[in-house]
Design a protein around this motif. Structure first.
Motif, PDB file in Angstrom:
ATOM      1  N   GLN A 263      45.768  32.155  40.267  1.00 34.42           N
ATOM      2  CA  GLN A 263      44.609  31.887  39.426  1.00 34.42           C
ATOM      3  C   GLN A 263      44.048  33.175  38.836  1.00 34.42           C
ATOM      4  O   GLN A 263      44.070  34.232  39.460  1.00 34.42           O
ATOM      5  CB  GLN A 263      43.533  31.175  40.248  1.00 34.42           C
ATOM      6  CG  GLN A 263      42.277  30.814  39.482  1.00 34.42           C
ATOM      7  CD  GLN A 263      41.287  30.044  40.343  1.00 34.42           C
ATOM      8  OE1 GLN A 263      41.676  29.372  41.294  1.00 34.42           O
ATOM      9  NE2 GLN A 263      40.009  30.144  40.035  1.00 34.42           N
ATOM     10  N   ILE A 264      43.508  33.064  37.645  1.00 31.53           N
ATOM     11  CA  ILE A 264      42.833  34.191  36.994  1.00 31.53           C
ATOM     12  C   ILE A 264      41.395  34.274  37.485  1.00 31.53           C
ATOM     13  O   ILE A 264      40.720  33.256  37.636  1.00 31.53           O
ATOM     14  CB  ILE A 264      42.858  34.026  35.464  1.00 31.53           C
ATOM     15  CG1 ILE A 264      44.276  34.296  34.932  1.00 31.53           C
ATOM     16  CG2 ILE A 264      41.849  34.946  34.787  1.00 31.53           C
ATOM     17  CD1 ILE A 264      44.416  34.035  33.455  1.00 31.53           C
ATOM     18  N   VAL A 265      40.945  35.490  37.764  1.00 27.41           N
ATOM     19  CA  VAL A 265      39.541  35.722  38.117  1.00 27.41           C
ATOM     20  C   VAL A 265      38.984  36.781  37.177  1.00 27.41           C
ATOM     21  O   VAL A 265      39.732  37.521  36.527  1.00 27.41           O
ATOM     22  CB  VAL A 265      39.389  36.181  39.587  1.00 27.41           C
ATOM     23  CG1 VAL A 265      39.776  35.071  40.549  1.00 27.41           C
ATOM     24  CG2 VAL A 265      40.223  37.437  39.867  1.00 27.41           C
ATOM     25  N   GLU A 266      37.666  36.833  37.099  1.00 29.16           N
ATOM     26  CA  GLU A 266      37.013  37.820  36.248  1.00 29.16           C
ATOM     27  C   GLU A 266      35.818  38.403  36.974  1.00 29.16           C
ATOM     28  O   GLU A 266      35.376  37.856  37.994  1.00 29.16           O
ATOM     29  CB  GLU A 266      36.611  37.194  34.916  1.00 29.16           C
ATOM     30  CG  GLU A 266      35.737  35.977  35.032  1.00 29.16           C
ATOM     31  CD  GLU A 266      35.510  35.316  33.678  1.00 29.16           C
ATOM     32  OE1 GLU A 266      34.319  35.071  33.359  1.00 29.16           O
ATOM     33  OE2 GLU A 266      36.478  35.048  32.951  1.00 29.16           O
ATOM     34  N   PRO A 267      35.278  39.530  36.493  1.00 27.90           N
ATOM     35  CA  PRO A 267      34.183  40.196  37.199  1.00 27.90           C
ATOM     36  C   PRO A 267      32.998  39.270  37.454  1.00 27.90           C
ATOM     37  O   PRO A 267      32.539  38.568  36.549  1.00 27.90           O
ATOM     38  CB  PRO A 267      33.802  41.341  36.257  1.00 27.90           C
ATOM     39  CG  PRO A 267      35.031  41.615  35.470  1.00 27.90           C
ATOM     40  CD  PRO A 267      35.692  40.284  35.284  1.00 27.90           C
ATOM     41  N   GLY A 268      32.529  39.251  38.705  1.00 31.45           N
ATOM     42  CA  GLY A 268      31.374  38.459  39.060  1.00 31.45           C
ATOM     43  C   GLY A 268      31.664  37.045  39.497  1.00 31.45           C
ATOM     44  O   GLY A 268      30.774  36.342  39.988  1.00 31.45           O
TER      45      GLY A 268
END
Length: 325
Positions: A263-268
């Motif tokens: 899965q892709i994650v992003e800051p925060g």
């Protein structure tokens, strides 16, 4: 032969100091133009070129024996690989003799030269290599394995490509301190300290002590490379970012709903909670105060090693505090 030409210069001077925001934006625009032009002439999606280039840029900057990029594109070919191992002239730029002697170098801009310092030539050479296998995703994976002979390199490149494809751009920046700034937490530099459970070893990270269940956030744009149980780290998550860094977050109380490997994650983005899991079989908890173990590892294209995350954490903390003001 397929080739393309752009209206701007093919090379730029390498920068020792960080680029200004304006210069970095201009460089990213130039790179994106090169990737998209190559997609147009090769039928290989632009984000695969971006993924390869991003991986190689980080590898270059991890090795003193590999020269820094001279232009916008960082893909590196050794003289032997470019000109051919049987070629007595390793600086050869003649596409015909290079091909006859087993080299990869190609002319990508139609000037009659195969110049490994030319952005267009370097990208076209990679496109030509991939095309010999095929342009579907499965064939691209095979081509990358054949080129790098390293599963980790293939995985990192495909992860980069997935991020670029998802967001439709390459300027994916941003950070987040891994726990909320306004929560009750404390930490100090503990990287390299001795650890005894499970045998003598060093502490490969920084412990952030916080209340049980405090949200744990992704520090960056990245791909979840690992999720599950480890007898040392308990419930833990591993995230690979665009700089070939692996972020290891351990001793969690649990994971965010529907979070999965790949899965892709992003800051925060919340990925779990602070806990005290680990030091035993699955489900073991409470053998130490709740805290987040935060580790960072660097992949340089040959191997991977741990480094002290404390300076990064301090930097991310300062940035988050400034955002709150």
């Amino acid at each position: 032969m397929l080739f393309f030409s752009l209206c701007f210069s093919c090379t730029i001077s390498s920068q020792a100091a960080p680029l200004s925001t304006e210069d970095e934006a201009a460089l990213n625009t130039k790179r994106m133009g090169l990737y998209q032009q190559m997609e147009a002439v090769s039928s290989i999606p632009w984000y695969y070129f971006a993924g390869i280039d991003q991986y190689e840029r980080n590898v270059r900057r991890s090795h003193k024996d590999i020269p820094r990029e001279k232009g916008a594109i960082a893909i590196y070919y050794s003289p032997e690989k470019w000109a051919g191992s049987l070629n007595p002239k390793l600086n050869d730029q003649n596409p015909l003799t290079i091909s006859l002697l087993g080299g990869l170098g190609k002319d990508g801009n139609g000037d009659g030269k195969a110049d490994q310092l030319n952005d267009e030539d370097m990208l076209f050479t990679m496109a030509n290599y991939i095309q010999t296998f095929g342009t579907s995703e499965d064939y691209i994976k095979i081509a990358l394995w054949s080129y790098y002979h390293r599963a980790k390199a293939v995985d990192i490149i495909l992860g980069n490509a997935k991020l670029f494809k998802t967001y439709g751009r390459i300027d994916l920046k941003g950070t987040s301190f891994p726990v909320p700034i306004r929560s009750n937490y404390s930490y100090r530099s503990t990287w390299g300290d001795a650890r005894g459970w499970g045998g003598r070893r060093i502490h490969e990270g920084t412990d952030i002590f916080a209340d049980y269940g405090v949200p744990v956030k992704s520090p960056c744009y990245g791909i979840i490379e690992l999720k599950g149980w480890n007898k040392y780290g308990g419930w833990r998550i591993g995230i690979r970012d665009l700089n070939n860094n692996y972020h290891y977050l351990a001793h969690l109380s649990g994971f965010a709903k529907d979070l999965k490997t790949g899965q892709i994650v992003e800051p925060g983005m919340v990925i779990g909670g602070v806990g005290s899991s680990g030091y035993g079989p699955p489900g073991t908890s409470g053998k130490f105060p709740p805290h987040l173990h935060y580790g960072m590892y660097k992949d340089n294209g040959r191997n991977e090693w741990s480094f002290d995350p404390y300076p990064q954490l301090r930097s991310w903390e300062r940035i988050d505090r400034q955002k709150k003001k």
